[in-house]
Design a protein around this motif. Structure first.
Motif, PDB file in Angstrom:
ATOM      1  N   GLY A  28       0.799  -1.218   0.000  1.00 40.59           N
ATOM      2  CA  GLY A  28       0.000   0.000   0.000  1.00 40.59           C
ATOM      3  C   GLY A  28       0.826   1.259   0.000  1.00 40.59           C
ATOM      4  N   VAL A  29       0.184   2.341   0.372  1.00 41.72           N
ATOM      5  CA  VAL A  29       0.841   3.638   0.517  1.00 41.72           C
ATOM      6  C   VAL A  29       0.411   4.230   1.854  1.00 41.72           C
ATOM      7  CG1 VAL A  29       1.053   4.102  -1.960  1.00 41.72           C
ATOM      8  CG2 VAL A  29      -0.980   4.857  -0.752  1.00 41.72           C
ATOM      9  N   GLU A  30       1.225   5.125   2.364  1.00 38.09           N
ATOM     10  CA  GLU A  30       0.915   5.770   3.633  1.00 38.09           C
ATOM     11  C   GLU A  30      -0.458   6.429   3.582  1.00 38.09           C
ATOM     12  OE1 GLU A  30       4.140   8.437   4.466  1.00 38.09           O
ATOM     13  OE2 GLU A  30       5.555   6.800   4.806  1.00 38.09           O
ATOM     14  N   GLU A  31      -1.169   6.347   4.683  1.00 39.05           N
ATOM     15  CA  GLU A  31      -2.487   6.982   4.863  1.00 39.05           C
ATOM     16  C   GLU A  31      -3.606   6.347   4.033  1.00 39.05           C
ATOM     17  OE1 GLU A  31      -2.664   9.137   7.354  1.00 39.05           O
ATOM     18  OE2 GLU A  31      -0.495   9.031   7.545  1.00 39.05           O
ATOM     19  N   MET A  32      -3.364   5.202   3.391  1.00 39.96           N
ATOM     20  CA  MET A  32      -4.432   4.539   2.637  1.00 39.96           C
ATOM     21  C   MET A  32      -4.859   3.297   3.414  1.00 39.96           C
ATOM     22  SD  MET A  32      -4.457   2.970  -1.229  1.00 39.96           S
ATOM     23  CE  MET A  32      -4.868   4.473  -2.104  1.00 39.96           C
ATOM     24  N   PRO A  33      -6.184   3.091   3.575  1.00 38.78           N
ATOM     25  CA  PRO A  33      -6.631   1.886   4.298  1.00 38.78           C
ATOM     26  C   PRO A  33      -6.274   0.620   3.520  1.00 38.78           C
ATOM     27  CG  PRO A  33      -8.489   2.975   3.262  1.00 38.78           C
ATOM     28  CD  PRO A  33      -7.291   3.878   3.069  1.00 38.78           C
ATOM     29  N   LEU A  34      -6.092  -0.464   4.242  1.00 40.03           N
ATOM     30  CA  LEU A  34      -5.774  -1.751   3.615  1.00 40.03           C
ATOM     31  C   LEU A  34      -7.037  -2.525   3.261  1.00 40.03           C
ATOM     32  CD1 LEU A  34      -2.905  -2.805   6.028  1.00 40.03           C
ATOM     33  CD2 LEU A  34      -2.730  -1.597   3.840  1.00 40.03           C
ATOM     34  N   THR A  35      -8.081  -2.297   4.045  1.00 37.86           N
ATOM     35  CA  THR A  35      -9.340  -3.020   3.876  1.00 37.86           C
ATOM     36  C   THR A  35     -10.507  -2.065   4.089  1.00 37.86           C
ATOM     37  OG1 THR A  35      -8.318  -5.030   4.745  1.00 37.86           O
ATOM     38  CG2 THR A  35     -10.709  -4.962   4.736  1.00 37.86           C
ATOM     39  N   THR A  36     -11.535  -2.217   3.253  1.00 36.04           N
ATOM     40  CA  THR A  36     -12.763  -1.446   3.417  1.00 36.04           C
ATOM     41  C   THR A  36     -13.897  -2.439   3.620  1.00 36.04           C
ATOM     42  OG1 THR A  36     -11.921   0.259   1.930  1.00 36.04           O
ATOM     43  CG2 THR A  36     -14.307   0.236   2.334  1.00 36.04           C
ATOM     44  N   PRO A  37     -14.511  -2.452   4.823  1.00 35.31           N
ATOM     45  CA  PRO A  37     -15.632  -3.384   5.050  1.00 35.31           C
ATOM     46  C   PRO A  37     -16.901  -2.890   4.360  1.00 35.31           C
ATOM     47  CG  PRO A  37     -15.186  -2.100   7.025  1.00 35.31           C
ATOM     48  CD  PRO A  37     -14.153  -1.704   5.998  1.00 35.31           C
ATOM     49  N   ALA A  38     -17.754  -3.816   3.975  1.00 31.93           N
ATOM     50  CA  ALA A  38     -19.036  -3.462   3.380  1.00 31.93           C
ATOM     51  C   ALA A  38     -19.939  -2.871   4.448  1.00 31.93           C
ATOM     52  CB  ALA A  38     -19.690  -4.679   2.741  1.00 31.93           C
ATOM     53  N   ALA A  39     -20.727  -1.862   4.088  1.00 34.96           N
ATOM     54  CA  ALA A  39     -21.637  -1.218   5.029  1.00 34.96           C
ATOM     55  C   ALA A  39     -22.785  -2.145   5.399  1.00 34.96           C
ATOM     56  CB  ALA A  39     -22.177   0.079   4.434  1.00 34.96           C
ATOM     57  N   ARG A  40     -23.114  -3.073   4.495  1.00 29.19           N
ATOM     58  CA  ARG A  40     -24.185  -4.049   4.757  1.00 29.19           C
ATOM     59  C   ARG A  40     -23.832  -5.337   4.008  1.00 29.19           C
ATOM     60  NH1 ARG A  40     -27.039  -4.097   0.067  1.00 29.19           N
ATOM     61  NH2 ARG A  40     -26.901  -2.258  -1.201  1.00 29.19           N
ATOM     62  N   PRO A  41     -24.409  -6.461   4.400  1.00 30.63           N
ATOM     63  CA  PRO A  41     -24.116  -7.719   3.693  1.00 30.63           C
ATOM     64  C   PRO A  41     -24.430  -7.605   2.207  1.00 30.63           C
ATOM     65  CG  PRO A  41     -25.354  -8.125   5.702  1.00 30.63           C
ATOM     66  CD  PRO A  41     -25.330  -6.634   5.496  1.00 30.63           C
TER      67      PRO A  41
END
Length: 185
Positions: free
Chosen positions: A170-183
């Motif tokens: 990755g790069v600094e300040e970037m998230p590694l994972t984004t969870p889904a807001a809903r299934p």
């Protein structure tokens, strides 16, 4: 601790000086071996020496010369497992390594990775399902380039815990994972 020979003249040692390993357990050795194979093959030879750098053990002996080092390529790809090309993000590079453990029957929940990641399943089984229904099943010892920017859910279909080492490019300040807001299913 293993490091390259610091007792040679600087000019003779310059091609090898950029490698330093501080690995303290088997998991780290396995993970490092899986991901450092390309680094070993890219090492430049010093005139009159072999292309493979010689590692030194704690007694300042060359362990590569004795046959104590074995390198096995686990993964070499330019695409993720769904066939999409791997593209590294722009910015200040930051590599993150994690040990992920899933109990028997556990799921990760739907999520995506905005950056390339590479995993080695150390123990157990793992089944990854994409939003379109495609599935990838891994057994212990298998490596994979994870999907990037694609919703997926990991599940341990086995009866024992699943353990995997994951490295994110990755790069600094970037998230590694984004969870889904809903299934998603």
């Amino acid at each position: 601790m293993c490091k390259f020979n610091d007792h040679e003249e600087p000019a003779k040692n310059a091609g090898r000086r950029n490698f330093l390993f501080l690995l303290g357990n088997t998991t780290a050795w396995v993970a490092a071996g899986a991901l450092l194979v390309p680094l070993f093959s890219a090492t430049q030879a010093v005139a009159g020496e072999e292309a493979m750098p010689r590692l030194m053990d704690g007694n300042q002996r060359y362990v590569a010369d004795s046959g104590a080092v074995k390198v096995t390529q686990l993964l070499k790809t330019s695409t993720s497992w769904d066939g999409q090309p791997l593209v590294y993000p722009r910015g200040a590079a930051q590599v993150t390594g994690m040990l992920v453990e899933l109990s028997a029957g556990a799921e990760t929940g739907w999520h995506l990775h905005p950056v390339p990641s590479f995993a080695l399943l150390l123990e157990g089984e793992l089944e990854v399902t994409l939003k379109d229904g495609s599935k990838k099943r891994l057994k212990a010892g298998e490596a994979v380039a994870e999907v990037v920017g694609t919703w997926h859910n990991g599940r341990n279909p086995g009866y024992t815990p699943a353990k995997l080492v994951v490295f994110y490019a990755g790069v600094e300040e970037m998230p590694l994972t984004t969870p889904a807001a809903r299934p998603l299913q």
